[in-house]
Design an enzyme around this catalytic site. Structure first.
Site, PDB file in Angstrom:
ATOM      1  N   TYR A  47      -8.599  11.028  16.349  1.00 56.62           N
ATOM      2  CA  TYR A  47     -10.010  10.698  16.131  1.00 56.62           C
ATOM      3  C   TYR A  47     -10.873  11.742  16.819  1.00 56.62           C
ATOM      4  O   TYR A  47     -10.608  12.133  17.965  1.00 56.62           O
ATOM      5  CB  TYR A  47     -10.328   9.319  16.706  1.00 56.62           C
ATOM      6  CG  TYR A  47     -11.784   8.907  16.580  1.00 56.62           C
ATOM      7  CD1 TYR A  47     -12.344   8.640  15.329  1.00 56.62           C
ATOM      8  CD2 TYR A  47     -12.599   8.787  17.703  1.00 56.62           C
ATOM      9  CE1 TYR A  47     -13.674   8.255  15.206  1.00 56.62           C
ATOM     10  CE2 TYR A  47     -13.933   8.401  17.590  1.00 56.62           C
ATOM     11  CZ  TYR A  47     -14.466   8.139  16.337  1.00 56.62           C
ATOM     12  OH  TYR A  47     -15.782   7.765  16.227  1.00 56.62           O
ATOM     13  N   ASP A 106      -9.388  18.672  21.603  1.00 60.19           N
ATOM     14  CA  ASP A 106     -10.373  17.618  21.802  1.00 60.19           C
ATOM     15  C   ASP A 106      -9.949  16.837  23.046  1.00 60.19           C
ATOM     16  O   ASP A 106      -9.081  15.964  22.982  1.00 60.19           O
ATOM     17  CB  ASP A 106     -10.449  16.716  20.567  1.00 60.19           C
ATOM     18  CG  ASP A 106     -11.531  15.646  20.717  1.00 60.19           C
ATOM     19  OD1 ASP A 106     -12.080  15.499  21.833  1.00 60.19           O
ATOM     20  OD2 ASP A 106     -11.823  14.953  19.718  1.00 60.19           O
ATOM     21  N   LYS A 122     -16.895  11.371  27.529  1.00 61.25           N
ATOM     22  CA  LYS A 122     -16.423  10.269  28.383  1.00 61.25           C
ATOM     23  C   LYS A 122     -16.520  10.593  29.879  1.00 61.25           C
ATOM     24  O   LYS A 122     -17.619  10.540  30.408  1.00 61.25           O
ATOM     25  CB  LYS A 122     -15.043   9.813  27.912  1.00 61.25           C
ATOM     26  CG  LYS A 122     -15.153   9.330  26.451  1.00 61.25           C
ATOM     27  CD  LYS A 122     -13.976   8.654  25.817  1.00 61.25           C
ATOM     28  CE  LYS A 122     -14.404   8.068  24.469  1.00 61.25           C
ATOM     29  NZ  LYS A 122     -13.663   8.506  23.328  1.00 61.25           N
TER      30      LYS A 122
HETATM   31  C1  LIG Z   1     -14.334   8.971  21.948  1.00 62.36           C
HETATM   32  C2  LIG Z   1     -13.835  10.181  21.286  1.00 62.36           C
HETATM   33  C3  LIG Z   1     -14.672  11.016  20.514  1.00 62.36           C
HETATM   34  C4  LIG Z   1     -16.076  10.623  20.159  1.00 62.36           C
HETATM   35  O1  LIG Z   1     -16.885  10.512  21.263  1.00 62.36           O
HETATM   36  P1  LIG Z   1     -18.255   9.645  21.146  1.00 62.36           P
HETATM   37  O2  LIG Z   1     -18.933   9.895  22.447  1.00 62.36           O
HETATM   38  O3  LIG Z   1     -17.808   8.224  20.946  1.00 62.36           O
HETATM   39  O4  LIG Z   1     -19.004  10.169  19.990  1.00 62.36           O
HETATM   40  C5  LIG Z   1     -14.170  12.200  20.055  1.00 62.36           C
HETATM   41  N1  LIG Z   1     -12.905  12.574  20.311  1.00 62.36           N
HETATM   42  C6  LIG Z   1     -12.063  11.801  21.026  1.00 62.36           C
HETATM   43  C7  LIG Z   1     -10.678  12.282  21.309  1.00 62.36           C
HETATM   44  C8  LIG Z   1     -12.496  10.579  21.527  1.00 62.36           C
HETATM   45  O5  LIG Z   1     -11.642   9.790  22.192  1.00 62.36           O
END
Ligand SMILES: *Cc1c(COP(=O)(O)O)cnc(C)c1O
Length: 424
Positions: free
Chosen positions: A144, A239, A267
């Site tokens: 994701y 990511d 995060k």
């Molecule tokens: C949470 C997440 C996102 C998206 O971040 P948001 O702040 O919710 O837009 C993108 N990549 C990864 C791996 C994530 O866990």
């Protein structure tokens, strides 16, 4: 457990907010319940509007590596607030945080601050395309990367074709430059690169997949991605929105010793405020405006409150390298208890864990990719979730999310958690 007030608030929210929530997984749908409305949280504990208190392993889906409301972070944010919430002009905080990020992750030589992980990934991909002059990207099934159009895809029906939208409202033309490979499957990447390699701007990957439960990279998978992107002149984007500052202060790239060309963070880096970042090698990041031709901007990007929360959080993590060993050990205890629960109940369970990230899949299969992750028995997960909640333990209301252990979880919290896990 009395949840009257939560139920009332949810009923009313349903009338004014789609599904009653501002992000779908909060709705508790996949565990067949209605959500708890939270009133406050401190340390490892989260308390709902009916006064029920839980040991929290959602930790706001990752940011809460120090637990909730860490006094040093809260104090700094309060002080920052008193000087104004946002100016739309540069601040020293942005420089401090950029320096901290670059120091933590040496592959990041320059970095841009944005306001969400979605925005970070979307901008990193635009930059990678601008830098390489190529249009295609490769992502992995079950990874994701936020909800931007080109990444909300599922694999096309025929192998080696471009992806199709996985959400209504995304035109097919927006996803036709996205290719989907299989996680931990080198061959699937090799085949796509043989066919499209010269046109691929970047391969983007969660170095530990933590949005289909937790799935670890295997058999030199990340090293292979590093090599094949180099071979074809494509960029490798990690990511690290979840893994950054979680697997260690230097993230997954330090943990696995693989250096990507670009990195996205979110995060933890925002310390609980809406902030995220993307960065990479100098010459790539200098493609971004106002120096380069790749446009990207943000009214609240790098605002003084979010940067304060991020800086204080990183400062604490940097000053306490032992936290990483401690949360790893605590998570290992929980993982062992989850495995034992499988033996006690006779319900097959496969526990995946790396550091403080872990996940129980209710399957007897090894879980190394999307297909094995989705072999988990979702009813068994829902039953486990209910059992934990009734026992005062708040875990993710979805099979496909990680369990996050924080530095605020005490030995007693872990003991209590294991006890509940082992109850029938
Ligand atoms: C949470 C997440 C996102 C998206 O971040 P948001 O702040 O919710 O837009 C993108 N990549 C990864 C791996 C994530 O866990």
């Amino acid at each position: 457990m009395n949840t009257k007030r939560s139920k009332e608030l949810f009923e009313k929210s349903l009338e004014k907010i789609p599904g009653g929530v501002n992000s779908p997984v909060r709705a508790f749908r996949s565990v067949g319940r209605t959500p708890l409305f939270i009133h406050h949280a401190a340390g490892s504990r989260i308390t709902d509007v009916d006064g029920n208190t839980f040991i929290d392993y959602v930790c706001s889906w990752g940011p809460g590596i120090l637990g909730h409301a860490h006094p040093q972070v809260i104090r700094a944010v309060q002080e920052a607030c008193s000087r104004g919430l946002t100016y739309g002009a540069p601040t020293e905080n942005e420089l401090i945080l950029a320096e901290m990020i670059c120091e933590a992750m040496p592959s990041v030589e320059k970095v841009r601050l944005v306001s969400s992980g979605t925005e970070a990934v979307m901008s990193a991909i635009r930059t990678a395309r601008g830098y390489t002059g190529r249009d295609y990207i490769i992502k992995f099934k079950g990874n994701y990367h936020g909800h931007s159009d080109g990444l909300l895809v599922k694999a096309g029906s025929a192998a080696l074709t471009t992806a199709v939208p996985d959400s209504s409202g995304v035109p097919a033309s927006y996803t036709e430059n996205t290719l989907v490979a299989l996680y931990n499957d080198k061959e699937s990447v090799q085949e796509l690169m043989e066919k499209y390699g010269e046109k691929v701007a970047a391969i983007i990957v969660e170095p530990v997949a933590a949005n289909m439960g937790v799935v670890l990279p295997e058999n030199g998978f990340l090293k292979f991605l590093r090599e094949i992107t180099k071979e074809y002149g494509a960029l490798l984007i990690f990511d690290e929105v979840i893994t950054g500052f979680r697997l260690g202060y230097g993230g997954a790239q330090e943990y696995f010793g693989i250096h990507p060309d670009m990195t996205t963070m979110g995060k933890i880096v925002g310390g609980g405020m809406p902030m995220a970042a993307y960065g990479g090698r100098k010459e790539i990041m200098d493609m971004v405006s106002p120096v380069g031709p790749v446009y990207q901007a943000g009214t609240l990007s790098g605002n003084p409150i979010a940067t304060t929360a991020g800086i204080e959080t990183l400062k604490i993590l940097k000053a306490h390298p032992e936290y990483y060993r401690e949360i790893d050990e605590k998570a290992a205890k929980i993982a062992a208890a989850l495995e034992k629960r499988g033996e006690i109940t006779g319900i097959p369970v496969t526990v995946n864990r790396v550091g403080s990230l872990l996940c129980a899949f209710f399957t007897d299969r090894h879980v190394g990719d999307y297909d094995s992750a989705t072999s988990s028995d979702l009813q068994a997960y829902a039953a486990y979730f209910g059992h934990m909640l009734e026992g005062g333990i708040y875990v993710a209301p979805s099979q496909y999310e990680a369990m996050f252990v924080s530095a605020a979880h005490s030995d007693e919290d872990i003991e209590r958690t294991c006890q509940v896990i082992l109850e029938r």
